[in-house]
Motif scaffolding. Structure first.
Motif, mmCIF file in Angstrom:
data_model
loop_
_atom_site.group_PDB
_atom_site.id
_atom_site.type_symbol
_atom_site.label_atom_id
_atom_site.label_comp_id
_atom_site.label_asym_id
_atom_site.label_seq_id
_atom_site.Cartn_x
_atom_site.Cartn_y
_atom_site.Cartn_z
ATOM 1 N N PHE A 553 8.810 -11.371 -2.627
ATOM 2 C CA PHE A 553 9.163 -9.949 -2.579
ATOM 3 C C PHE A 553 9.231 -9.391 -1.156
ATOM 4 C CE2 PHE A 553 7.047 -10.184 -6.819
ATOM 5 C CZ PHE A 553 8.163 -9.905 -7.598
ATOM 6 N N ALA A 554 8.948 -10.215 -0.140
ATOM 7 C CA ALA A 554 8.955 -9.689 1.224
ATOM 8 C C ALA A 554 10.363 -9.476 1.761
ATOM 9 C CB ALA A 554 8.171 -10.609 2.153
ATOM 10 N N ASN A 555 11.381 -9.749 0.945
ATOM 11 C CA ASN A 555 12.758 -9.402 1.302
ATOM 12 C C ASN A 555 13.322 -8.330 0.375
ATOM 13 O OD1 ASN A 555 12.834 -11.153 -0.957
ATOM 14 N ND2 ASN A 555 14.949 -11.731 -0.517
ATOM 15 N N ASN A 556 12.501 -7.781 -0.524
ATOM 16 C CA ASN A 556 12.975 -6.742 -1.439
ATOM 17 C C ASN A 556 13.083 -5.419 -0.682
ATOM 18 O OD1 ASN A 556 12.238 -4.378 -3.427
ATOM 19 N ND2 ASN A 556 13.092 -6.008 -4.689
ATOM 20 N N PRO A 557 14.260 -4.804 -0.622
ATOM 21 C CA PRO A 557 14.437 -3.609 0.211
ATOM 22 C C PRO A 557 13.473 -2.478 -0.120
ATOM 23 C CG PRO A 557 16.567 -4.477 -0.465
ATOM 24 C CD PRO A 557 15.531 -5.242 -1.231
ATOM 25 N N GLU A 558 13.252 -2.203 -1.394
ATOM 26 C CA GLU A 558 12.382 -1.085 -1.752
ATOM 27 C C GLU A 558 10.924 -1.386 -1.434
ATOM 28 O OE1 GLU A 558 10.750 2.465 -3.092
ATOM 29 O OE2 GLU A 558 12.751 1.911 -2.354
ATOM 30 N N LEU A 559 10.484 -2.612 -1.709
ATOM 31 C CA LEU A 559 9.097 -2.951 -1.403
ATOM 32 C C LEU A 559 8.866 -3.028 0.103
ATOM 33 C CD1 LEU A 559 8.380 -5.534 -4.241
ATOM 34 C CD2 LEU A 559 7.622 -3.153 -4.088
ATOM 35 N N LEU A 560 9.868 -3.464 0.849
ATOM 36 C CA LEU A 560 9.767 -3.428 2.313
ATOM 37 C C LEU A 560 9.644 -1.992 2.807
ATOM 38 C CD1 LEU A 560 12.285 -6.143 3.557
ATOM 39 C CD2 LEU A 560 9.889 -5.963 4.205
ATOM 40 N N ARG A 561 10.426 -1.096 2.199
ATOM 41 C CA ARG A 561 10.351 0.316 2.599
ATOM 42 C C ARG A 561 8.964 0.879 2.329
ATOM 43 N NH1 ARG A 561 10.231 5.210 0.700
ATOM 44 N NH2 ARG A 561 10.171 4.489 -1.460
ATOM 45 N N ARG A 562 8.413 0.554 1.170
ATOM 46 C CA ARG A 562 7.081 1.072 0.826
ATOM 47 C C ARG A 562 6.002 0.476 1.731
ATOM 48 N NH1 ARG A 562 6.508 1.336 -5.783
ATOM 49 N NH2 ARG A 562 8.566 2.218 -6.240
ATOM 50 N N ALA A 563 6.152 -0.786 2.077
ATOM 51 C CA ALA A 563 5.163 -1.430 2.936
ATOM 52 C C ALA A 563 5.182 -0.858 4.345
ATOM 53 C CB ALA A 563 5.405 -2.939 2.975
ATOM 54 N N GLY A 564 6.355 -0.419 4.796
ATOM 55 C CA GLY A 564 6.463 0.138 6.139
ATOM 56 C C GLY A 564 6.386 -0.933 7.210
ATOM 57 N N ASP A 565 6.217 -0.494 8.459
ATOM 58 C CA ASP A 565 6.124 -1.429 9.572
ATOM 59 C C ASP A 565 4.841 -2.258 9.459
ATOM 60 O OD1 ASP A 565 8.486 -0.526 10.759
ATOM 61 O OD2 ASP A 565 7.435 1.092 11.820
ATOM 62 N N PRO A 566 4.845 -3.466 10.025
ATOM 63 C CA PRO A 566 3.600 -4.262 10.051
ATOM 64 C C PRO A 566 2.499 -3.504 10.794
ATOM 65 C CG PRO A 566 5.494 -5.599 10.687
ATOM 66 C CD PRO A 566 5.974 -4.187 10.642
ATOM 67 N N THR A 567 1.351 -3.364 10.155
ATOM 68 C CA THR A 567 0.246 -2.616 10.754
ATOM 69 C C THR A 567 -0.937 -3.533 11.035
ATOM 70 O OG1 THR A 567 -0.630 -2.036 8.577
ATOM 71 C CG2 THR A 567 0.873 -0.459 9.614
ATOM 72 N N VAL A 568 -1.722 -3.115 12.019
ATOM 73 C CA VAL A 568 -2.981 -3.782 12.333
ATOM 74 C C VAL A 568 -4.037 -2.685 12.371
ATOM 75 C CG1 VAL A 568 -4.253 -5.222 13.942
ATOM 76 C CG2 VAL A 568 -1.769 -5.492 13.723
ATOM 77 N N THR A 569 -4.998 -2.740 11.454
ATOM 78 C CA THR A 569 -6.002 -1.694 11.338
ATOM 79 C C THR A 569 -7.230 -2.049 12.158
ATOM 80 O OG1 THR A 569 -5.210 -1.237 9.095
ATOM 81 C CG2 THR A 569 -7.334 -0.299 9.715
ATOM 82 N N LEU A 570 -7.643 -1.122 13.034
ATOM 83 C CA LEU A 570 -8.834 -1.290 13.872
ATOM 84 C C LEU A 570 -9.773 -0.125 13.643
ATOM 85 C CD1 LEU A 570 -6.121 -1.960 15.791
ATOM 86 C CD2 LEU A 570 -7.890 -2.535 17.439
ATOM 87 N N HIS A 571 -11.062 -0.378 13.856
ATOM 88 C CA HIS A 571 -12.030 0.708 13.862
ATOM 89 C C HIS A 571 -11.813 1.537 15.134
ATOM 90 C CE1 HIS A 571 -15.903 2.802 14.079
ATOM 91 N NE2 HIS A 571 -15.966 2.598 12.758
ATOM 92 N N PRO A 572 -11.950 2.863 15.066
ATOM 93 C CA PRO A 572 -11.744 3.700 16.262
ATOM 94 C C PRO A 572 -12.579 3.263 17.467
ATOM 95 C CG PRO A 572 -11.842 5.065 14.304
ATOM 96 C CD PRO A 572 -12.172 3.674 13.860
ATOM 97 N N ASP A 573 -13.792 2.776 17.244
ATOM 98 C CA ASP A 573 -14.618 2.342 18.375
ATOM 99 C C ASP A 573 -13.990 1.145 19.090
ATOM 100 O OD1 ASP A 573 -16.342 4.318 17.618
ATOM 101 O OD2 ASP A 573 -17.874 2.973 16.788
ATOM 102 N N ASP A 574 -13.455 0.192 18.310
ATOM 103 C CA ASP A 574 -12.809 -0.969 18.925
ATOM 104 C C ASP A 574 -11.507 -0.576 19.612
ATOM 105 O OD1 ASP A 574 -14.743 -2.880 18.121
ATOM 106 O OD2 ASP A 574 -13.863 -2.947 16.117
ATOM 107 N N ALA A 575 -10.789 0.363 19.033
ATOM 108 C CA ALA A 575 -9.538 0.814 19.641
ATOM 109 C C ALA A 575 -9.790 1.509 20.973
ATOM 110 C CB ALA A 575 -8.801 1.740 18.682
#
Length: 653
Positions: A553-575
Motif C-alpha cells: 500500500f505504500a504506492n496507494n495515492p490516497e494512503l500516501l496522502r494520509r501518511a504525509g511526508d516521512p516524519t521522525v519524532t523526537l522528544h523536545p529535549d533531544d531536539a
C-alpha cells in the motif's frame, strides 16, 4: 454474486472478507459479518484493496530488463520467452554451481499457505532442483524460539479470552494500528489496561496507563515485576509445584532484579515499577498481549521467554482470561510436510537467512548465490542494511526473478519480472496468527492481463524444465486438501472460516529452567540481554505505519496522502540539543546509511528515543528509507532481525 475470501496480508487478524462481483468484476469488498473476529470491518489499509487490484500501475505481463540494474527499464516479453530464459539460466547455474546456488526468497506479502507464506508456495519446485532453503527470520522467530524454551510452544492463550481479563498488559504492541480487531475483545472486557512501549502509540493513548521503558529492556522489566510479586508472597505456589519446572533456580534469578536495578536499566521510575508489580500481584486474571516488534533487538528472544514466565508464577496460565498471547500459529495442526515435500530434495542443502540477504549476496561463495527468486517480498524496502542489499542486487552475475503486482524498489533490480495474481484472483488457505481461525479464499474474479498465480507459475516452469515429479503439477485444490488433512475442507470452503482447538503444551509443564536453551548455548534461565548497537545517539524505533502494511500500500495515492511526508519524532529535549524545531528537515544517519525526514517534536517518545514509521518505498522517499540505517545483525535466538536495536544521529538538513 458474493464470494467469500480472506485478507492475505501480514497482520494477526486474518480477516474473512466478502467480494461483491458483477459481470466478472469486483465492485465491492467488505469484512465478513459472520466471522467472530472480523465482525464486518476491515482496516483503513485493506478498505482500499480494490483500488490496488484495479490500479493502472499493476504489472500485467512478463518483462525483461533492458537497462542497468536499478534503472527499472524493461521490455515486454511473452510467457514462453520468460519461461524459456528462466529455464535456460537455471539449467546453466545448476550445472556449474549446483542447485544450492538458487535462493527462493519468500516474504510475507501473502500469508497464504498455497500462494505465499515465506516459502510454502513453490517449495516443491525448488526442492526438486536442490535449491537452498529459505529461513524466514525477519519477523517473529526470536520470540517464537524464546516462548518454546519456556512453554514448548508459541501458541499461547486464545485472545478471545481477553473479555474475561481483569488486567491486560499490552507489551510492545499497538493493535489499533496493527491488528485492530483484537482491540475489540479488550474493549469488551472491564480490564485495567497498561501499555508498555517506548512510544505513546494510538493504543497507549487509549489505555489506563502507559509505561515507556528504554527499547530492548523488556526482559529486565519482566524479571523486576516478578521480583515484586515474589517479594509480596503473591506467587501461586500450587500452580508452580504442579505445572512448572526449575522454580528454585528461577527464584534466585528473580532475586537479582530489584526494582532499583530495573529502574536503572529501563529508565522507569521505581515507584511506577512497584505499582505495576503490586497491581499484577493482586489482579486475577492478568493477560499479556505481546507482538513481534518487542523482540526485534539483541535480547528479543530472551524477552519473550521471560515474559512467558510471569503468568507462570501468578498461575494465570490456568485461568480463563489469563496468560500470554504472542502468536497463535502454534495451535494450527496443518500438514506442512506433505505440502512442502522436502523428500524431493536430492541431497541435504544449506539454509540461507532472510535477514542476511545482503551478506549472502556479497559474501557467500560455497557456492555463491547465482539465482534469486523474489516471491511476495520487497527486500529493498523491508530488509536491514538497505545499501548492502542494493549492492548485492546490482551484481551483473546474479540472475534475479521477481514475481510481483507493482514496480516496487526490488523490481527495479530484476532481470525477469513475472506478473502475479492478487488475492481475489486465486485460491488460498490462511491461518491467522492473532486468533484461532482458518480462513478460506475462493477466487472471485479472473486474473487480469497475463497474471498467473504463484502455483501456476511454478507448474509451468517445472514443465519448461522437463521435470517429471507428479507432485509438481498438483492443482491448488489438491494442495489445499493435502494441507488440511484432518480438517473439514468442505465446511471451511462453504462457511469461509473454521476455528481450531488450542493445542496443549507439549511438555505439560512450563520450564523456568530450559535444557533445550542450555543445549543451544544459551543461559538455561531467563535473563536480560542488553541492546547490542555500539553506536551513540538516539535509539530509533521503526514500527508499523497506520497506512501501510510493511511496504504493501505504500504506492496507494490516497494512503500516501494520509501518511504525509516521512516524519521522525523526537522528544523536545533531544531536539533542543540538536538545534531542531518542529518541521525541520532532518537527516537520520549512522555508519550503515542515512535517510531524510521531517522532524516532529512530541513527548509521545521518551527522551533518548526517536520514532519513524516503516514501510515506505525508497524511490518514492528520496532514494532511501529507515532500513538504510538498520544493522544486518542477529538477535539472540533464531537469527531474528534487530530493527529496534539501532542508534542514529539526527541532524538538521
Amino acid at each position: 454474486m458474493k464470494v467469500l475470501g480472506a485478507c492475505p496480508l501480514d497482520c494477526p487478524d486474518g480477516c474473512s472478507w466478502v467480494v461483491d462481483v458483477e459481470d466478472g468484476v469486483a465492485v465491492g469488498l467488505r469484512g465478513n459479518k459472520a466471522h467472530p473476529i472480523t465482525r464486518g470491518a476491515l482496516c483503513v489499509k485493506v478498505n482500499r484493496y480494490l483500488e490496488q487490484l484495479k490500479s493502472d500501475e499493476r504489472i500485467m505481463h512478463p518483462m525483461r530488463r533492458v537497462g542497468k540494474k536499478g534503472e527499472g527499464r524493461f521490455e515486454r516479453i511473452s510467457w514462453d520467452e520468460a519461461l524459456t530464459e528462466i529455464a535456460a539460466r537455471l539449467t546453466g547455474i545448476t550445472e556449474e554451481f549446483g542447485g544450492e546456488a538458487i535462493w527462493p526468497f519468500h516474504g510475507t506479502g501473502s500469508l497464504g499457505y498455497i500462494q505465499g507464506l515465506e516459502g510454502f508456495s513453490g517449495r516443491r519446485f525448488f526442492n526438486a532442483l536442490g535449491a537452498s532453503l529459505h529461513d524466514p527470520t525477519i519477523c517473529s522467530i526470536a520470540g517464537t524460539v524464546g516462548l518454546k524454551y519456556t512453554l514448548g510452544t508459541s501458541g499461547g492463550m486464545d485472545p478471545e479470552d481477553f473479555t474475561e481479563s481483569k488486567l491486560i498488559l499490552l507489551w510492545g504492541t499497538n493493535p489499533l494500528t496493527s491488528g485492530h480487531h483484537g482491540w475489540k475483545f479488550i474493549q469488551d472486557s472491564d480490564a485495567y489496561t497498561v501499555a508498555i512501549d517506548p512510544v505513546r502509540t494510538r493504543t497507549a493513548e487509549r489505555c489506563d496507563e502507559h509505561l515507556a521503558p528504554l527499547p530492548g529492556t523488556d526482559a529486565a522489566l519482566a524479571l523486576g515485576l516478578m521480583h515484586i510479586i515474589v517479594s509480596m508472597g503473591a506467587q501461586d505456589d500450587e500452580f508452580i509445584t504442579e505445572h512448572t519446572e526449575g522454580w528454585d533456580e528461577f527464584r534466585d534469578r528473580i532475586a537479582e532484579f530489584t526494582p532499583e536495578r530495573v529502574a536503572g536499566i529501563t529508565g522507569l521510575p521505581v515507584e511506577r515499577i512497584m505499582a505495576l508489580g503490586e497491581r499484577i500481584a493482586r489482579t486475577r486474571p492478568t493477560a499479556i498481549r505481546a507482538s513481534q516488534g518487542m523482540q526485534r533487538h539483541a535480547g528479543g528472544g530472551m524477552a519473550l521467554r521471560a515474559l512467558a514466565c510471569l503468568p507462570g508464577i501468578t498461575g494465570d496460565w490456568a485461568i480463563p482470561g489469563g496468560g500470554l498471547h504472542y502468536s497463535t500459529s502454534g495451535h494450527f495442526d496443518l500438514n506442512l510436510p506433505e505440502l512442502m515435500r522436502f523428500d524431493l530434495l536430492p541431497h541435504p542443502v544449506r539454509t540461507l537467512s532472510m535477514t542476511r540477504l545482503g551478506e549472502a549476496l556479497l559474501e557467500v561463495d560455497d557456492p555463491p548465490v547465482k539465482a534469486l527468486f523474489v516471491i511476495a517480498a520487497n527486500p529493498v524496502g523491508s530488509n536491514p542494511e538497505q545499501r548492502k542489499v542494493i549492492r548485492g542486487l546490482e551484481r551483473e552475475d546474479l540472475f534475479t526473478v521477481v514475481l510481483e503486482h507493482f514496480p516496487t524498489d526490488t523490481v527495479g533490480y530484476a532481470d525477469i519480472v513475472l506478473p502475479a495474481t492478487m488475492q481475489p484472483e486465486h485460491l488460498d488457505v490462511l491461518a491467522a496468527y492473532g486468533n484461532l481461525y482458518l480462513v478460506w479464499n475462493e477466487p472471485a474474479v479472473p486474473p487480469p492481463g497475463e497474471c498467473l498465480s504463484t502455483t501456476e507459475t511454478f507448474r509451468r516452469l517445472a514443465q519448461q524444465l522437463g521435470l517429471t515429479e507428479p507432485a509438481l503439477y498438483d492443482s491448488d485444490e489438491e494442495l489445499a486438501r493435502q494441507l488440511l488433512k484432518g480438517h473439514d475442507l468442505d465446511r471451511l470452503r462453504t462457511e469461509g472460516f473454521l476455528k481450531v482447538a488450542p493445542r496443549p503444551v507439549p511438555t505439560g509443564k512450563l520450564q523456568f529452567v530450559s535444557p533445550r536453551a542450555e543445549m543451544a548455548g544459551h543461559d538455561p534461565l531467563p535473563a536480560y540481554t542488553p541492546p547490542a548497537d555500539p553506536g551513540d545517539g538516539l535509539v530509533l524505533i521503526s514500527a508499523a505505519s497506520h497506512y501501510f502494511l510493511n511496504t504493501t500500500f505504500a504506492n496507494n495515492p490516497e494512503l500516501l496522502r494520509r501518511a504525509g511526508d516521512p516524519t521522525v519524532t523526537l522528544h523536545p529535549d533531544d531536539a533542543a540539543t540538536r538545534a531542531i524545531t518542529d518541521g525541520t528537515p532532518v537527516t537520520v544517519s549512522n555508519t550503515r546509511g542515512s535517510f531524510e525526514g521531517i522532524a516532529e517534536l512530541s513527548d509521545r517518545v521518551r527522551p533518548g528515543v526517536a520514532a519513524t514509521p516503516k514501510g515506505r518505498w525508497a524511490k518514492l522517499s528520496g532514494g532511501a528509507t529507515v532500513n538504510a540505517t538498520i544493522p544486518e545483525r542477529d538477535s539472540d535466538f533464531g537469527g531474528g532481525a534487530v530493527f529496534h536495536d539501532n542508534r542514529v544521529q539526527i541532524t538538521p538538513r
